[in-house]
Design a protein around this motif. Structure first.
Motif, mmCIF file in Angstrom:
data_model
loop_
_atom_site.group_PDB
_atom_site.id
_atom_site.type_symbol
_atom_site.label_atom_id
_atom_site.label_comp_id
_atom_site.label_asym_id
_atom_site.label_seq_id
_atom_site.Cartn_x
_atom_site.Cartn_y
_atom_site.Cartn_z
ATOM 1 N N ILE A 94 0.810 -1.230 0.000
ATOM 2 C CA ILE A 94 0.000 0.000 0.000
ATOM 3 C C ILE A 94 0.838 1.273 0.000
ATOM 4 O O ILE A 94 0.267 2.373 0.000
ATOM 5 C CB ILE A 94 -0.941 0.030 1.217
ATOM 6 C CG1 ILE A 94 -0.144 0.148 2.522
ATOM 7 C CG2 ILE A 94 -1.847 -1.174 1.258
ATOM 8 C CD1 ILE A 94 -1.024 0.467 3.701
ATOM 9 N N ALA A 95 2.167 1.162 -0.015
ATOM 10 C CA ALA A 95 3.013 2.354 0.093
ATOM 11 C C ALA A 95 2.765 3.334 -1.041
ATOM 12 O O ALA A 95 2.673 4.549 -0.815
ATOM 13 C CB ALA A 95 4.486 1.946 0.138
ATOM 14 N N GLY A 96 2.646 2.846 -2.284
ATOM 15 C CA GLY A 96 2.463 3.735 -3.429
ATOM 16 C C GLY A 96 1.229 4.609 -3.309
ATOM 17 O O GLY A 96 1.331 5.853 -3.325
ATOM 18 N N PRO A 97 0.024 4.022 -3.180
ATOM 19 C CA PRO A 97 -1.180 4.856 -3.052
ATOM 20 C C PRO A 97 -1.164 5.754 -1.817
ATOM 21 O O PRO A 97 -1.597 6.905 -1.882
ATOM 22 C CB PRO A 97 -2.309 3.815 -2.957
ATOM 23 C CG PRO A 97 -1.752 2.580 -3.574
ATOM 24 C CD PRO A 97 -0.291 2.586 -3.282
ATOM 25 N N ALA A 98 -0.651 5.228 -0.681
ATOM 26 C CA ALA A 98 -0.648 6.013 0.551
ATOM 27 C C ALA A 98 0.236 7.246 0.418
ATOM 28 O O ALA A 98 -0.176 8.365 0.752
ATOM 29 C CB ALA A 98 -0.187 5.145 1.721
ATOM 30 N N PHE A 99 1.456 7.064 -0.069
ATOM 31 C CA PHE A 99 2.358 8.210 -0.216
ATOM 32 C C PHE A 99 1.912 9.133 -1.347
ATOM 33 O O PHE A 99 2.169 10.341 -1.304
ATOM 34 C CB PHE A 99 3.792 7.735 -0.433
ATOM 35 C CG PHE A 99 4.479 7.297 0.825
ATOM 36 C CD1 PHE A 99 4.742 8.208 1.836
ATOM 37 C CD2 PHE A 99 4.854 5.982 1.013
ATOM 38 C CE1 PHE A 99 5.369 7.813 3.005
ATOM 39 C CE2 PHE A 99 5.481 5.571 2.182
ATOM 40 C CZ PHE A 99 5.744 6.490 3.180
ATOM 41 N N GLY A 100 1.254 8.568 -2.371
ATOM 42 C CA GLY A 100 0.720 9.418 -3.424
ATOM 43 C C GLY A 100 -0.318 10.392 -2.896
ATOM 44 O O GLY A 100 -0.268 11.600 -3.180
ATOM 45 N N LEU A 101 -1.264 9.882 -2.095
ATOM 46 C CA LEU A 101 -2.288 10.749 -1.509
ATOM 47 C C LEU A 101 -1.660 11.730 -0.524
ATOM 48 O O LEU A 101 -2.025 12.921 -0.497
ATOM 49 C CB LEU A 101 -3.345 9.894 -0.816
ATOM 50 C CG LEU A 101 -4.485 10.646 -0.119
ATOM 51 C CD1 LEU A 101 -5.215 11.563 -1.102
ATOM 52 C CD2 LEU A 101 -5.460 9.659 0.522
ATOM 53 N N ALA A 102 -0.710 11.252 0.282
ATOM 54 C CA ALA A 102 -0.041 12.137 1.235
ATOM 55 C C ALA A 102 0.717 13.250 0.515
ATOM 56 O O ALA A 102 0.770 14.387 0.996
ATOM 57 C CB ALA A 102 0.909 11.334 2.122
ATOM 58 N N GLY A 103 1.316 12.929 -0.642
ATOM 59 C CA GLY A 103 2.013 13.946 -1.415
ATOM 60 C C GLY A 103 1.070 15.023 -1.924
ATOM 61 O O GLY A 103 1.409 16.216 -1.930
ATOM 62 N N ILE A 104 -0.125 14.618 -2.378
ATOM 63 C CA ILE A 104 -1.126 15.594 -2.825
ATOM 64 C C ILE A 104 -1.518 16.517 -1.674
ATOM 65 O O ILE A 104 -1.623 17.746 -1.846
ATOM 66 C CB ILE A 104 -2.361 14.863 -3.380
ATOM 67 C CG1 ILE A 104 -2.004 14.126 -4.673
ATOM 68 C CG2 ILE A 104 -3.510 15.842 -3.628
ATOM 69 C CD1 ILE A 104 -3.107 13.219 -5.188
ATOM 70 N N VAL A 105 -1.716 15.939 -0.484
ATOM 71 C CA VAL A 105 -2.079 16.749 0.682
ATOM 72 C C VAL A 105 -0.947 17.708 1.035
ATOM 73 O O VAL A 105 -1.182 18.883 1.357
ATOM 74 C CB VAL A 105 -2.420 15.846 1.882
ATOM 75 C CG1 VAL A 105 -2.686 16.681 3.132
ATOM 76 C CG2 VAL A 105 -3.630 14.974 1.569
ATOM 77 N N ALA A 106 0.303 17.227 0.970
ATOM 78 C CA ALA A 106 1.446 18.084 1.283
ATOM 79 C C ALA A 106 1.529 19.263 0.314
ATOM 80 O O ALA A 106 1.796 20.403 0.728
ATOM 81 C CB ALA A 106 2.736 17.261 1.241
ATOM 82 N N LEU A 107 1.304 19.004 -0.981
ATOM 83 C CA LEU A 107 1.329 20.098 -1.957
ATOM 84 C C LEU A 107 0.207 21.094 -1.697
ATOM 85 O O LEU A 107 0.398 22.313 -1.828
ATOM 86 C CB LEU A 107 1.209 19.524 -3.375
ATOM 87 C CG LEU A 107 2.435 18.772 -3.905
ATOM 88 C CD1 LEU A 107 2.116 18.131 -5.250
ATOM 89 C CD2 LEU A 107 3.623 19.721 -4.033
#
Length: 344
Positions: A94-107
């Motif tokens: 699940i690392a890919g989807p989790a960090f992808g969503l977290a990256g969107i939130v960070a931006l």
């Protein structure tokens, strides 16, 4: 009064996670898992340091750097949850989807991307996703301390990250902004105290390494526990693992023992950290033999996956690759080619 109280609470909330990081880092046995905690502590400290009373006189470059570190909070929170509460195969899944969503939130936190909901909705989705990950992975968790603490941590995320975010969005009428800020920090202080009190208990296995551990020697296992371990082994040798959707609760019911005793036996006495890894060890060993058996050469990989207790091909492929480093198709082809070369 709110200003002085706010500064005192901010100092305490900044200090507590940094102290926790040092204590976990100082122990060589738990050092690897200290880095995600340290990153979380640093990002949280930057977030709290942006209060006007602290950063009001800072030069602009220092303030911008602190804002960038603060914006990383969704990413480091995701890293912390995956690193501490999940074992390696679960993290990879699940690392890919989790960090992808977290990256969107960070931006969204770093840049002004429009109305409030452009930032708030992805953030709420991330927090809800992390809670779902904690709950789902907890079903098969055999590490007692980690299993208990994940409930507390999920509750903290639910109450703070989602609850307080909704309060900020609604901004309750009549509540002055300084009291909102102080209430926010006071809530964080309570969370930090709860976290420190539970996560740093002596002998807590939350920070334990996830290296495979050999089973406890039979001579060191109490008689009642040794009988349970023997029953577990007998059931698995009798191919209980073939049962599709087998859970720790289902196995406990099959053996007629309390679930907590079964968890402890598989974790402490057999050396497994989660139930899926325990079951999949038997399933993948059987699958390896079935893939190479002459009578199964006409069987598809999906048929073999079904025979070994998997409900579909995707989890079978993931489990097989996690234990062998290869896909079932590559494993079968490589072994059959090697056998043909030897015979030739």
């Amino acid at each position: 009064m709110p200003a002085e109280l706010d500064l005192m609470l901010r100092g305490a909330v900044i200090s507590i996670p940094l102290m926790k990081f040092y204590l976990v880092w100082a122990n060589p046995a738990t050092r690897r898992k200290s880095w995600s905690l340290g990153a979380l502590a640093l990002s949280l400290a930057a977030h709290l340091a942006l209060a006007p009373a602290i950063s009001g006189d800072w030069p602009e470059p220092a303030r911008q750097s602190t804002e960038m570190v603060t914006a990383l909070l969704p990413l480091v929170l995701t890293w912390f949850v995956l690193d501490v509460f999940l074992d390696r195969p679960e993290r990879r899944a699940i690392a890919g989807p989790a960090f992808g969503l977290a990256g969107i939130v960070a931006l969204a936190c770093l840049f002004d991307l429009g109305p409030w909901y452009v930032q708030a909705l992805p953030m709420l989705l991330l927090y809800a996703g992390l809670i779902a990950v904690l709950i789902h992975s907890g079903r098969g968790d055999l590490v007692e301390g980690r299993r208990g603490f994940r409930v507390i941590f999920a509750s903290l995320i639910l109450v703070y990250a989602i609850g307080w975010r909704m309060i900020e969005i609604l901004h309750l009428p009549g509540l002055p902004s300084p009291w909102m800020d102080t209430g926010h920090v006071a809530f964080l202080f309570v969370m930090m105290m709860v976290f420190a009190g539970r996560a740093l208990e002596p002998g807590h296995d939350l920070w334990a390494e996830e290296q495979p551990r050999d089973p406890v020697p039979a001579a060191d296992v109490a008689a009642a526990d040794a009988m349970l371990v023997a029953r577990v082994r007998t059931a698995m040798e009798g191919e209980l693992w073939r049962r599709e959707g087998l859970t720790i609760g289902g196995m406990a019911e099959e053996l007629g023992v309390p679930e907590h005793r079964l968890r402890k036996a598989i974790n402490r006495d057999l050396g497994y950290r989660n139930f899926p890894a325990f079951v999949n060890g038997y399933r993948i060993n059987a699958a390896k033999a079935a893939l190479l058996a002459p009578e199964n050469l006409d069987k598809t990989i999906l048929e073999i996956a079904y025979d070994c207790g998997f409900a579909s091909l995707a989890p079978f492929n993931k489990a097989f690759r996690a234990l062998t480093g290869q896909s079932p198709r590559d494993y079968r082809r490589e072994r059959l080619e090697n056998d043909a070369a030897v015979l030739a």
